[in-house]
Design an enzyme around this catalytic site. Structure first.
Site, PDB file in Angstrom:
ATOM      1  CB  CYS A 162      -0.948  -0.008   1.192  1.00  0.00           C
ATOM      2  SG  CYS A 162      -1.999  -1.467   1.231  1.00  0.00           S
ATOM      3  CG  PHE A 398      -0.228  -5.811   4.279  1.00  0.00           C
ATOM      4  CD1 PHE A 398      -0.717  -5.050   5.324  1.00  0.00           C
ATOM      5  CD2 PHE A 398      -1.078  -6.709   3.659  1.00  0.00           C
ATOM      6  CE1 PHE A 398      -2.027  -5.177   5.750  1.00  0.00           C
ATOM      7  CE2 PHE A 398      -2.399  -6.844   4.075  1.00  0.00           C
ATOM      8  CZ  PHE A 398      -2.877  -6.081   5.121  1.00  0.00           C
TER       9      PHE A 398
END
Length: 412
Positions: A162, A398
Protein backbone atom coordinates in the site's frame (compact mmCIF):
# COMPACT_ATOMS: atom_id res chain seq x y z
CA UNK A 1 20.02 20.31 -5.63
CA UNK A 2 17.47 21.04 -8.32
CA UNK A 3 13.95 22.07 -7.36
CA UNK A 4 11.12 19.73 -8.37
CA UNK A 5 7.59 20.95 -9.04
CA UNK A 6 4.25 19.35 -9.90
CA UNK A 7 2.85 20.45 -13.26
CA UNK A 8 0.19 17.90 -14.25
CA UNK A 9 -2.42 15.83 -12.41
CA UNK A 10 -4.37 12.84 -13.73
CA UNK A 11 -6.91 10.97 -11.62
CA UNK A 12 -9.07 7.92 -12.30
CA UNK A 13 -10.91 7.31 -9.03
CA UNK A 14 -14.12 5.98 -7.46
CA UNK A 15 -15.29 9.56 -6.84
CA UNK A 16 -14.50 11.00 -10.24
CA UNK A 17 -12.35 10.85 -13.35
CA UNK A 18 -10.10 13.85 -13.93
CA UNK A 19 -8.53 16.19 -11.40
CA UNK A 20 -11.52 18.52 -11.07
CA UNK A 21 -14.21 15.87 -10.56
CA UNK A 22 -11.97 14.06 -8.09
CA UNK A 23 -11.22 17.17 -6.06
CA UNK A 24 -14.78 18.52 -6.06
CA UNK A 25 -16.06 15.19 -4.76
CA UNK A 26 -13.51 15.18 -1.96
CA UNK A 27 -14.27 18.65 -0.67
CA UNK A 28 -18.01 17.91 -0.88
CA UNK A 29 -17.53 14.75 1.20
CA UNK A 30 -18.89 12.47 -1.53
CA UNK A 31 -18.53 8.73 -1.00
CA UNK A 32 -17.57 6.47 -3.90
CA UNK A 33 -18.43 3.25 -2.05
CA UNK A 34 -21.29 0.97 -3.09
CA UNK A 35 -22.27 -2.63 -3.82
CA UNK A 36 -19.77 -4.61 -5.87
CA UNK A 37 -20.94 -5.00 -9.48
CA UNK A 38 -17.96 -6.84 -10.97
CA UNK A 39 -18.89 -10.30 -9.64
CA UNK A 40 -21.55 -12.14 -7.64
CA UNK A 41 -20.93 -11.51 -3.93
CA UNK A 42 -23.59 -13.87 -2.56
CA UNK A 43 -21.08 -16.02 -0.66
CA UNK A 44 -18.78 -13.15 0.38
CA UNK A 45 -18.71 -11.53 3.82
CA UNK A 46 -17.91 -8.20 2.17
CA UNK A 47 -20.19 -7.15 -0.66
CA UNK A 48 -19.09 -3.53 -1.09
CA UNK A 49 -16.17 -1.68 -2.64
CA UNK A 50 -15.22 1.64 -4.23
CA UNK A 51 -15.38 0.91 -7.96
CA UNK A 52 -14.48 3.38 -10.70
CA UNK A 53 -17.71 4.42 -12.40
CA UNK A 54 -18.30 5.30 -16.06
CA UNK A 55 -14.76 4.43 -17.16
CA UNK A 56 -14.55 3.77 -20.88
CA UNK A 57 -11.13 2.50 -22.01
CA UNK A 58 -11.88 3.53 -25.60
CA UNK A 59 -11.85 7.17 -24.48
CA UNK A 60 -8.09 6.79 -23.96
CA UNK A 61 -7.06 3.75 -26.01
CA UNK A 62 -7.76 2.00 -29.28
CA UNK A 63 -10.30 -0.78 -28.58
CA UNK A 64 -7.96 -3.54 -29.72
CA UNK A 65 -5.14 -2.12 -27.64
CA UNK A 66 -7.39 -1.85 -24.58
CA UNK A 67 -8.32 -5.54 -24.85
CA UNK A 68 -4.63 -6.39 -24.58
CA UNK A 69 -4.35 -4.69 -21.18
CA UNK A 70 -5.50 -5.57 -17.70
CA UNK A 71 -7.66 -2.87 -16.11
CA UNK A 72 -4.82 -1.69 -13.89
CA UNK A 73 -2.82 -0.80 -17.01
CA UNK A 74 -5.84 0.82 -18.67
CA UNK A 75 -6.24 3.01 -15.61
CA UNK A 76 -2.56 3.99 -15.62
CA UNK A 77 -2.57 5.06 -19.28
CA UNK A 78 -5.82 6.98 -18.84
CA UNK A 79 -4.45 8.83 -15.79
CA UNK A 80 -1.20 9.62 -17.61
CA UNK A 81 -3.07 11.03 -20.63
CA UNK A 82 -5.24 13.10 -18.31
CA UNK A 83 -2.04 14.43 -16.72
CA UNK A 84 -0.64 15.33 -20.16
CA UNK A 85 -3.79 17.27 -20.94
CA UNK A 86 -3.93 18.89 -17.52
CA UNK A 87 -0.27 19.87 -17.73
CA UNK A 88 -0.62 21.25 -21.28
CA UNK A 89 2.37 19.12 -22.30
CA UNK A 90 3.35 19.02 -25.96
CA UNK A 91 5.15 15.69 -26.12
CA UNK A 92 6.77 16.67 -29.43
CA UNK A 93 8.41 19.68 -27.81
CA UNK A 94 10.20 17.86 -24.98
CA UNK A 95 13.22 15.55 -24.94
CA UNK A 96 11.56 12.18 -24.40
CA UNK A 97 14.90 10.64 -23.44
CA UNK A 98 14.79 12.84 -20.33
CA UNK A 99 11.25 11.86 -19.28
CA UNK A 100 10.79 8.79 -17.09
CA UNK A 101 7.87 6.75 -15.76
CA UNK A 102 8.06 5.58 -12.15
CA UNK A 103 4.81 3.93 -11.09
CA UNK A 104 3.67 1.91 -8.11
CA UNK A 105 1.27 -1.02 -7.94
CA UNK A 106 0.71 -3.42 -5.10
CA UNK A 107 -0.77 -6.37 -6.98
CA UNK A 108 -0.79 -5.71 -10.74
CA UNK A 109 -2.94 -7.72 -13.13
CA UNK A 110 -4.77 -9.93 -10.66
CA UNK A 111 -8.02 -9.85 -12.68
CA UNK A 112 -6.20 -11.29 -15.72
CA UNK A 113 -4.53 -13.86 -13.47
CA UNK A 114 -7.91 -15.04 -12.15
CA UNK A 115 -9.56 -15.23 -15.56
CA UNK A 116 -6.72 -17.16 -17.16
CA UNK A 117 -6.39 -19.53 -14.21
CA UNK A 118 -10.09 -20.32 -14.57
CA UNK A 119 -9.47 -21.17 -18.23
CA UNK A 120 -6.56 -23.42 -17.21
CA UNK A 121 -8.55 -25.37 -14.65
CA UNK A 122 -11.76 -25.62 -16.69
CA UNK A 123 -10.52 -25.97 -20.25
CA UNK A 124 -6.85 -26.93 -20.12
CA UNK A 125 -3.46 -25.27 -20.70
CA UNK A 126 -3.94 -24.70 -24.42
CA UNK A 127 -6.75 -22.23 -23.74
CA UNK A 128 -4.58 -19.87 -21.70
CA UNK A 129 -4.09 -16.64 -23.65
CA UNK A 130 -0.66 -15.87 -25.14
CA UNK A 131 -1.24 -12.38 -23.72
CA UNK A 132 -1.60 -13.71 -20.17
CA UNK A 133 1.93 -12.88 -19.04
CA UNK A 134 2.26 -9.39 -20.62
CA UNK A 135 -1.19 -8.45 -19.30
CA UNK A 136 -0.61 -9.76 -15.77
CA UNK A 137 2.90 -8.71 -14.82
CA UNK A 138 3.06 -5.71 -12.51
CA UNK A 139 5.39 -3.58 -14.62
CA UNK A 140 2.86 -3.22 -17.45
CA UNK A 141 1.08 -0.23 -15.91
CA UNK A 142 4.39 1.60 -16.20
CA UNK A 143 5.42 0.12 -19.53
CA UNK A 144 2.11 0.97 -21.20
CA UNK A 145 2.49 4.64 -20.24
CA UNK A 146 6.01 4.63 -21.66
CA UNK A 147 4.88 3.03 -24.92
CA UNK A 148 1.71 5.08 -25.34
CA UNK A 149 3.48 8.39 -24.75
CA UNK A 150 6.86 7.47 -26.25
CA UNK A 151 8.79 8.22 -23.06
CA UNK A 152 12.31 6.77 -23.11
CA UNK A 153 13.75 7.84 -19.77
CA UNK A 154 14.13 5.64 -16.71
CA UNK A 155 11.05 3.43 -16.49
CA UNK A 156 10.38 1.19 -13.50
CA UNK A 157 7.68 -0.20 -11.23
CA UNK A 158 7.81 -0.13 -7.44
CA UNK A 159 5.88 -2.68 -5.40
CA UNK A 160 5.73 -2.03 -1.68
CA UNK A 161 2.10 -2.99 -1.05
CA UNK A 162 0.00 0.00 0.00
CA UNK A 163 3.04 2.30 0.02
CA UNK A 164 3.86 1.64 -3.65
CA UNK A 165 2.49 4.87 -5.14
CA UNK A 166 4.11 7.06 -2.51
CA UNK A 167 7.47 5.33 -2.89
CA UNK A 168 7.23 5.76 -6.67
CA UNK A 169 6.68 9.51 -6.34
CA UNK A 170 9.52 9.78 -3.84
CA UNK A 171 11.97 7.94 -6.06
CA UNK A 172 10.97 9.99 -9.11
CA UNK A 173 11.52 13.13 -7.05
CA UNK A 174 15.02 11.99 -6.09
CA UNK A 175 15.95 11.18 -9.68
CA UNK A 176 14.86 14.57 -10.99
CA UNK A 177 16.48 16.42 -8.11
CA UNK A 178 19.79 14.65 -8.72
CA UNK A 179 19.74 15.39 -12.46
CA UNK A 180 19.00 11.89 -13.82
CA UNK A 181 15.97 13.18 -15.72
CA UNK A 182 14.01 16.39 -16.22
CA UNK A 183 10.43 15.12 -15.97
CA UNK A 184 8.62 12.05 -14.70
CA UNK A 185 5.14 10.57 -14.83
CA UNK A 186 4.66 8.99 -11.44
CA UNK A 187 2.08 7.75 -8.96
CA UNK A 188 0.20 4.48 -8.69
CA UNK A 189 -2.41 2.22 -10.28
CA UNK A 190 -4.49 -0.72 -9.07
CA UNK A 191 -7.52 -2.79 -10.13
CA UNK A 192 -7.95 -5.50 -7.54
CA UNK A 193 -11.70 -5.66 -6.92
CA UNK A 194 -11.83 -9.33 -7.88
CA UNK A 195 -13.17 -12.45 -6.15
CA UNK A 196 -9.77 -13.77 -5.03
CA UNK A 197 -8.64 -10.39 -3.67
CA UNK A 198 -11.83 -9.75 -1.72
CA UNK A 199 -11.86 -13.33 -0.43
CA UNK A 200 -8.24 -13.03 0.67
CA UNK A 201 -8.72 -9.78 2.55
CA UNK A 202 -11.94 -11.18 4.06
CA UNK A 203 -10.03 -14.17 5.37
CA UNK A 204 -7.64 -11.75 7.08
CA UNK A 205 -10.61 -9.93 8.66
CA UNK A 206 -9.24 -6.74 7.09
CA UNK A 207 -12.35 -5.56 5.21
CA UNK A 208 -15.43 -3.84 6.55
CA UNK A 209 -18.61 -5.93 6.47
CA UNK A 210 -20.95 -2.96 6.92
CA UNK A 211 -22.75 -3.97 3.71
CA UNK A 212 -26.13 -2.45 4.50
CA UNK A 213 -24.67 0.95 5.35
CA UNK A 214 -22.07 1.10 2.62
CA UNK A 215 -21.74 4.87 2.20
CA UNK A 216 -20.79 5.06 5.90
CA UNK A 217 -18.73 1.88 6.00
CA UNK A 218 -15.31 3.49 5.76
CA UNK A 219 -14.80 5.50 8.95
CA UNK A 220 -11.10 6.17 9.62
CA UNK A 221 -10.18 7.06 13.21
CA UNK A 222 -13.77 6.44 14.34
CA UNK A 223 -14.16 4.17 17.37
CA UNK A 224 -16.57 1.90 15.47
CA UNK A 225 -14.33 1.33 12.44
CA UNK A 226 -14.37 -2.31 11.37
CA UNK A 227 -12.01 -2.54 8.39
CA UNK A 228 -11.07 -0.94 5.11
CA UNK A 229 -12.99 -0.74 1.84
CA UNK A 230 -11.17 -1.83 -1.30
CA UNK A 231 -10.92 0.79 -4.03
CA UNK A 232 -9.42 0.95 -7.50
CA UNK A 233 -8.07 3.47 -9.98
CA UNK A 234 -4.93 5.46 -10.70
CA UNK A 235 -3.31 8.73 -9.79
CA UNK A 236 -0.51 10.06 -12.00
CA UNK A 237 1.46 13.24 -11.34
CA UNK A 238 3.88 15.02 -13.62
CA UNK A 239 7.00 16.01 -11.70
CA UNK A 240 9.35 18.42 -13.41
CA UNK A 241 12.58 20.24 -12.75
CA UNK A 242 11.69 23.85 -12.01
CA UNK A 243 13.54 25.57 -14.88
CA UNK A 244 12.28 22.96 -17.34
CA UNK A 245 8.74 23.77 -16.23
CA UNK A 246 9.26 27.54 -16.37
CA UNK A 247 10.82 27.37 -19.83
CA UNK A 248 7.73 25.70 -21.27
CA UNK A 249 5.32 28.01 -19.41
CA UNK A 250 3.85 25.27 -17.25
CA UNK A 251 1.23 25.81 -14.55
CA UNK A 252 2.87 24.87 -11.26
CA UNK A 253 0.57 23.27 -8.68
CA UNK A 254 3.14 22.96 -5.94
CA UNK A 255 6.62 21.79 -5.07
CA UNK A 256 7.85 18.51 -3.64
CA UNK A 257 10.67 19.14 -1.20
CA UNK A 258 11.07 16.03 0.95
CA UNK A 259 10.73 12.27 1.05
CA UNK A 260 11.19 9.73 3.82
CA UNK A 261 11.19 5.94 3.60
CA UNK A 262 11.60 3.39 6.41
CA UNK A 263 10.74 -0.16 7.41
CA UNK A 264 9.12 -1.42 10.60
CA UNK A 265 11.05 -4.72 10.47
CA UNK A 266 8.27 -6.10 12.66
CA UNK A 267 5.42 -8.12 11.08
CA UNK A 268 3.97 -9.15 7.71
CA UNK A 269 0.72 -7.20 8.19
CA UNK A 270 0.57 -5.49 11.59
CA UNK A 271 2.27 -2.11 12.12
CA UNK A 272 4.98 -1.71 14.72
CA UNK A 273 3.16 -1.10 18.04
CA UNK A 274 5.66 1.65 18.89
CA UNK A 275 5.05 3.38 15.53
CA UNK A 276 8.77 4.10 15.20
CA UNK A 277 9.00 3.41 11.45
CA UNK A 278 6.02 5.57 10.49
CA UNK A 279 7.22 8.39 12.72
CA UNK A 280 10.72 8.20 11.27
CA UNK A 281 9.43 8.31 7.68
CA UNK A 282 7.77 11.67 8.41
CA UNK A 283 10.84 12.89 10.28
CA UNK A 284 13.11 12.01 7.35
CA UNK A 285 10.79 13.82 4.92
CA UNK A 286 10.98 16.95 7.07
CA UNK A 287 14.75 16.71 7.37
CA UNK A 288 15.06 16.15 3.62
CA UNK A 289 13.06 19.32 3.00
CA UNK A 290 14.77 21.24 5.84
CA UNK A 291 11.37 22.08 7.28
CA UNK A 292 10.45 22.48 10.94
CA UNK A 293 7.71 20.42 12.56
CA UNK A 294 5.70 23.53 13.39
CA UNK A 295 5.48 24.41 9.67
CA UNK A 296 3.25 21.43 8.84
CA UNK A 297 -0.40 22.42 8.50
CA UNK A 298 -1.94 19.33 6.90
CA UNK A 299 -1.35 15.58 6.76
CA UNK A 300 -3.16 13.35 4.30
CA UNK A 301 -3.07 10.27 6.49
CA UNK A 302 -2.87 6.65 5.42
CA UNK A 303 -6.01 6.26 7.57
CA UNK A 304 -7.37 2.92 6.39
CA UNK A 305 -10.27 2.52 8.86
CA UNK A 306 -8.63 -0.52 10.46
CA UNK A 307 -8.07 -0.70 14.20
CA UNK A 308 -4.28 -0.92 14.37
CA UNK A 309 -3.42 1.34 11.41
CA UNK A 310 -5.43 4.32 12.60
CA UNK A 311 -4.34 4.01 16.21
CA UNK A 312 -0.66 3.60 15.38
CA UNK A 313 -0.54 6.28 12.69
CA UNK A 314 -2.02 8.64 15.29
CA UNK A 315 0.70 7.55 17.71
CA UNK A 316 3.37 8.14 15.04
CA UNK A 317 2.13 11.69 14.43
CA UNK A 318 2.06 12.48 18.16
CA UNK A 319 5.48 10.90 18.68
CA UNK A 320 7.04 13.18 16.06
CA UNK A 321 5.09 16.41 16.39
CA UNK A 322 4.42 16.41 20.15
CA UNK A 323 2.02 19.26 21.07
CA UNK A 324 1.99 20.60 17.51
CA UNK A 325 0.22 17.39 16.45
CA UNK A 326 -3.01 18.83 17.84
CA UNK A 327 -2.66 21.92 15.61
CA UNK A 328 -2.41 19.97 12.36
CA UNK A 329 -5.42 19.27 10.17
CA UNK A 330 -5.39 15.57 9.34
CA UNK A 331 -7.73 13.76 7.00
CA UNK A 332 -8.17 10.35 5.45
CA UNK A 333 -9.59 10.73 1.97
CA UNK A 334 -9.92 6.93 1.96
CA UNK A 335 -13.18 7.56 3.82
CA UNK A 336 -14.51 8.58 0.39
CA UNK A 337 -12.35 6.76 -2.16
CA UNK A 338 -11.80 3.52 -0.32
CA UNK A 339 -8.29 2.08 -0.19
CA UNK A 340 -6.67 1.92 -3.62
CA UNK A 341 -3.82 -0.24 -2.29
CA UNK A 342 -0.75 0.49 -4.46
CA UNK A 343 -2.53 3.40 -6.15
CA UNK A 344 -3.49 5.11 -2.87
CA UNK A 345 -0.32 7.19 -2.72
CA UNK A 346 -0.95 8.61 -6.18
CA UNK A 347 -4.44 9.99 -5.60
CA UNK A 348 -3.63 11.05 -2.03
CA UNK A 349 -0.60 13.03 -3.17
CA UNK A 350 -2.91 14.83 -5.63
CA UNK A 351 -5.28 15.59 -2.73
CA UNK A 352 -2.46 17.00 -0.60
CA UNK A 353 -1.18 19.18 -3.45
CA UNK A 354 -4.65 20.57 -4.18
CA UNK A 355 -5.19 21.28 -0.49
CA UNK A 356 -2.05 23.43 -0.58
CA UNK A 357 -3.06 25.16 -3.79
CA UNK A 358 -6.69 25.88 -2.88
CA UNK A 359 -6.47 26.40 0.86
CA UNK A 360 -9.21 23.79 1.40
CA UNK A 361 -8.66 20.75 3.61
CA UNK A 362 -10.76 17.73 2.53
CA UNK A 363 -12.63 15.98 5.35
CA UNK A 364 -12.62 12.57 6.95
CA UNK A 365 -16.27 11.62 6.44
CA UNK A 366 -18.27 9.22 8.64
CA UNK A 367 -16.45 10.37 11.78
CA UNK A 368 -19.10 10.02 14.49
CA UNK A 369 -17.67 8.24 17.54
CA UNK A 370 -14.42 9.65 18.95
CA UNK A 371 -11.80 7.12 19.97
CA UNK A 372 -9.68 8.01 23.01
CA UNK A 373 -6.65 6.50 21.23
CA UNK A 374 -7.29 8.62 18.14
CA UNK A 375 -7.59 12.11 19.57
CA UNK A 376 -6.21 14.45 16.89
CA UNK A 377 -8.00 16.84 14.52
CA UNK A 378 -9.13 14.56 11.68
CA UNK A 379 -11.12 17.33 9.93
CA UNK A 380 -14.37 15.52 10.68
CA UNK A 381 -17.14 15.33 8.08
CA UNK A 382 -16.77 18.75 6.44
CA UNK A 383 -13.98 20.44 4.49
CA UNK A 384 -12.42 23.48 6.12
CA UNK A 385 -10.60 26.48 4.73
CA UNK A 386 -7.03 26.90 5.92
CA UNK A 387 -4.04 28.45 4.24
CA UNK A 388 -1.10 26.11 4.63
CA UNK A 389 2.47 26.19 3.40
CA UNK A 390 3.48 22.56 3.87
CA UNK A 391 1.63 19.23 3.74
CA UNK A 392 2.62 15.61 4.26
CA UNK A 393 1.13 12.56 2.55
CA UNK A 394 1.66 9.22 4.33
CA UNK A 395 1.46 5.61 3.12
CA UNK A 396 2.05 2.48 5.18
CA UNK A 397 2.19 -0.96 3.57
CA UNK A 398 2.03 -4.62 4.54
CA UNK A 399 5.51 -5.88 5.28
CA UNK A 400 6.29 -2.73 7.27
CA UNK A 401 6.91 -0.34 4.37
CA UNK A 402 6.51 3.34 5.36
CA UNK A 403 6.73 6.36 3.07
CA UNK A 404 6.05 10.05 3.51
CA UNK A 405 6.12 12.90 1.00
CA UNK A 406 6.52 16.58 1.88
CA UNK A 407 4.86 19.14 -0.38
CA UNK A 408 5.26 22.92 -0.31
CA UNK A 409 3.06 25.70 -1.62
CA UNK A 410 4.89 27.01 -4.67
CA UNK A 411 6.48 30.44 -4.67
CA UNK A 412 9.14 31.79 -6.96
Amino acid sequence: MRRVVITGLGAVTPVGIGKDDFWNSLIQGKSGIGPITRFDTENFATKIAAEVKDFKPEDYLDKKEARRMDRFAQYSVAAAKLAVEDGNIDLDEIDRDQVGVILGTGIGGVETFELEHTKLTNRGPNRVSPLFIPMMISNMGTAQISMNLGLRGSTMTITTACASGTHAIGEAFRMIRSGQMDMAFTGGTEASITPISVAGFNSMKALSTRNDDYDKACRPFDKERDGFIMGEGAGVLVLEELNHALNRGATIYGEIVGYGSTSDAFHITQPDPEAIGASNAMRLALEDGRVGKEDIGYINAHGTSTYFNDMLETLAIKKLFKEHAYKINISSTKSMTGHLLGAAGGIEAIAAILALRTGIIPPTINYQHPDEECDLNYTPNKAVERRIEYALSNSLGFGGHNASLLFKKYSE
